[in-house]
Design a protein around this motif. Structure first.
Motif, mmCIF file in Angstrom:
data_model
loop_
_atom_site.group_PDB
_atom_site.id
_atom_site.type_symbol
_atom_site.label_atom_id
_atom_site.label_comp_id
_atom_site.label_asym_id
_atom_site.label_seq_id
_atom_site.Cartn_x
_atom_site.Cartn_y
_atom_site.Cartn_z
ATOM 1 N N THR A 174 -9.583 -7.234 -26.270
ATOM 2 C CA THR A 174 -9.856 -6.824 -27.531
ATOM 3 C C THR A 174 -9.200 -7.704 -28.824
ATOM 4 O OG1 THR A 174 -8.380 -4.985 -27.802
ATOM 5 C CG2 THR A 174 -10.736 -4.775 -26.836
ATOM 6 N N ALA A 175 -8.004 -8.377 -28.554
ATOM 7 C CA ALA A 175 -7.051 -8.659 -29.386
ATOM 8 C C ALA A 175 -7.741 -9.898 -30.504
ATOM 9 C CB ALA A 175 -5.981 -9.358 -28.882
ATOM 10 N N ARG A 176 -8.716 -10.638 -29.909
ATOM 11 C CA ARG A 176 -9.274 -11.628 -31.016
ATOM 12 C C ARG A 176 -10.578 -12.017 -30.139
ATOM 13 N NH1 ARG A 176 -6.293 -16.362 -33.821
ATOM 14 N NH2 ARG A 176 -8.156 -15.667 -35.345
ATOM 15 N N PRO A 177 -11.866 -11.768 -30.748
ATOM 16 C CA PRO A 177 -13.010 -11.770 -30.097
ATOM 17 C C PRO A 177 -13.700 -13.263 -29.916
ATOM 18 C CG PRO A 177 -13.302 -10.949 -32.301
ATOM 19 C CD PRO A 177 -12.156 -11.152 -32.008
ATOM 20 N N THR A 178 -13.303 -14.096 -30.753
ATOM 21 C CA THR A 178 -14.087 -15.276 -30.736
ATOM 22 C C THR A 178 -13.514 -16.318 -29.712
ATOM 23 O OG1 THR A 178 -14.254 -15.473 -33.145
ATOM 24 C CG2 THR A 178 -14.471 -17.663 -32.135
ATOM 25 N N ALA A 179 -12.215 -16.270 -29.606
ATOM 26 C CA ALA A 179 -11.575 -17.286 -28.482
ATOM 27 C C ALA A 179 -12.003 -16.858 -27.099
ATOM 28 C CB ALA A 179 -10.115 -17.221 -28.678
ATOM 29 N N HIS A 203 -12.105 -43.605 -37.490
ATOM 30 C CA HIS A 203 -12.602 -44.180 -36.461
ATOM 31 C C HIS A 203 -13.179 -42.871 -35.608
ATOM 32 C CE1 HIS A 203 -10.100 -47.433 -37.296
ATOM 33 N NE2 HIS A 203 -11.238 -48.147 -37.053
ATOM 34 N N ALA A 204 -12.594 -41.631 -35.888
ATOM 35 C CA ALA A 204 -13.315 -40.471 -35.314
ATOM 36 C C ALA A 204 -12.694 -39.181 -35.956
ATOM 37 C CB ALA A 204 -12.836 -40.378 -33.890
ATOM 38 N N VAL A 205 -13.475 -38.295 -35.887
ATOM 39 C CA VAL A 205 -12.938 -36.792 -35.971
ATOM 40 C C VAL A 205 -12.854 -36.234 -34.715
ATOM 41 C CG1 VAL A 205 -13.206 -34.533 -37.183
ATOM 42 C CG2 VAL A 205 -13.929 -36.653 -38.348
ATOM 43 N N VAL A 206 -11.671 -35.466 -34.333
ATOM 44 C CA VAL A 206 -11.374 -34.708 -32.967
ATOM 45 C C VAL A 206 -11.037 -33.239 -33.358
ATOM 46 C CG1 VAL A 206 -10.185 -35.094 -30.707
ATOM 47 C CG2 VAL A 206 -10.624 -37.110 -32.115
ATOM 48 N N VAL A 207 -11.513 -32.432 -32.750
ATOM 49 C CA VAL A 207 -11.290 -31.027 -32.957
ATOM 50 C C VAL A 207 -11.272 -30.469 -31.473
ATOM 51 C CG1 VAL A 207 -12.400 -31.046 -35.352
ATOM 52 C CG2 VAL A 207 -13.810 -30.567 -33.218
ATOM 53 N N GLY A 208 -10.778 -29.024 -31.683
ATOM 54 C CA GLY A 208 -10.698 -28.195 -30.683
ATOM 55 C C GLY A 208 -11.649 -27.438 -30.554
ATOM 56 N N ALA A 209 -11.780 -26.074 -29.927
ATOM 57 C CA ALA A 209 -12.770 -25.153 -29.944
ATOM 58 C C ALA A 209 -12.188 -23.826 -29.348
ATOM 59 C CB ALA A 209 -13.681 -25.641 -29.110
#
Length: 382
Positions: free
Chosen positions: A96-101, A251-257
């Motif tokens: 329940t600490a953080r719902p999205t991850a 040359h690119a956009v790099v992101v996490g999730a």
């Protein structure tokens, strides 16, 4: 400079670096209970989907390890059934600490499955607890290796993509959003890991990172990580991304999730969707780098991803050091908005539709959309 770490763990001792105080103050906080871990995750003293999953799992292992050593031992170690009834609510509480991850949920489900399979195998309570401790430790231990794998997969794919596009460049400029390095993982990083891989192989010119808002800590942590790694970097405000793409060769956009739906829709730090829209306008590849545990095949598309709404007050505060102050480092937190505002919209994440994403990278490889498709088949990389 020494490598940055988010978690220190040895025997039953568990500590985290308080990311609310970085980059100006480095303070390690002891985690003595699952309640401490829950609070650290919820209040964002630790952040990054892989890192919070690691902390939750390690705090659970710590709790059980201490129970085994206690004299007398607690009642919940009396039988497998008593153990099950006691620890399942603890795992549910951590979730329940953080719902999205989704990594946090994946870690707690993994531990629940270990509990069930050990009980089904007819093991006695002591062996079941040992299995759970080892599995909790493994959640964190496995993170660094898989981060290096996905960094190499993504880095080599990007280099080939740029070469195949006909661009005659030897080094790349890459932009990222939020922090996805060692402070957000158990080490090396996801999207920042890809940037690090390019730097280590001599293929990176500059890393650009967005300042999503004055109160978001992620960009300041990215700055700290890039400085520590001696990676040439440039900070930009998120409202300047369009101008950056107009006037510089990115040359690119790099992101996490934090969570990837079955079709490839991806939840990440607020501001990621904005960057993806502008990247598409400028025909810049947009790459998501995340471990398999971030992919949620039970969610068909992004509209089903729960988006965490942070307390409104957080959007009104900024933390930093007073300058100048006779050479002293004095950290303060101040209000940057006037009182009496009618409403404050403060989501932690937004969802980037799969159609705006060029590639999704996990430790198993790189997925791209089939010709003519607007969504991903993630089967080969999960």
């Amino acid at each position: 400079m020494a490598p940055l770490i988010s978690i220190r763990s040895s025997n039953d001792k568990l500590e985290i670096v308080n990311q609310l105080l970085l980059p100006h103050v480095t303070e390690f906080l002891p985690i003595e209970s699952v309640e401490d871990a829950h609070d650290a995750i919820k209040t964002m003293k630790i952040r990054g989907a892989p890192a919070i999953a690691s902390l939750a799992a390690l705090s659970f292992s710590q709790y059980l390890s201490r129970a085994l050593k206690a004299s007398p031992q607690p009642d919940f170690l009396a039988s497998p059934e008593a153990l099950k009834n006691h620890v399942e609510p603890i795992l549910a509480y951590l979730y329940t600490a953080r719902p999205t991850a989704v990594n946090l949920g994946a870690a707690t489900r993994r531990l629940t499955n270990t509990l069930s399979s050990s009980i089904a195998a007819g093991k006695d309570t002591q062996f079941i607890v040992t299995d759970l401790i080892l599995e909790g430790n493994a959640v964190a231990d496995e993170d660094v290796g898989r981060n290096r794998e996905m960094a190499k997969w993504g880095g080599e794919w990007l280099l080939k993509r740029v070469k195949d596009s006909g661009k005659d460049v030897s080094v790349l400029n890459v932009m990222t959003v939020c922090n996805t390095g060692s402070l957000a993982t158990s080490g090396y990083g996801t999207a920042l890991g890809l940037i690090t891989y390019l730097h280590e192989t001599g293929k990176l010119d500059k890393a650009y990172y967005t300042q999503t808002a004055p109160y978001h800590q992620g960009s300041r942590l990215t700055a700290l990580e890039l400085l520590t790694l001696n990676i040439p970097s440039v900070m930009i405000c998120d409202t300047m991304v369009g101008s950056l793409f107009q006037h510089h060769d990115i040359h690119a956009v790099v992101v996490g999730a934090d969570r990837i739906a079955k079709n490839g829709d991806t939840a990440n730090k607020i501001g990621t969707y904005n960057a993806a829209v502008i990247a598409a306008r400028h025909n810049i590849p947009f790459i998501v780098v995340a471990p398999i545990s971030t992919v949620d095949l039970d969610i068909e598309h992004g509209s089903k991803i729960p988006i965490e709404q942070r307390p409104p007050l957080e959007a009104c505060l900024v933390r930093g050091v007073l300058y100048p102050n006779d050479g002293k480092t004095e950290q303060v937190q101040v209000m940057i908005t006037p009182p009496g505002i009618e409403g404050i919209y403060n989501p932690s994440f937004d969802v980037t539709p799969a159609e705006l994403i060029t590639a999704i990278v996990t430790e198993k490889g790189v997925a791209v959309k089939a010709e003519g498709e607007s969504v991903f088949d993630l089967t080969p990389i999960v």
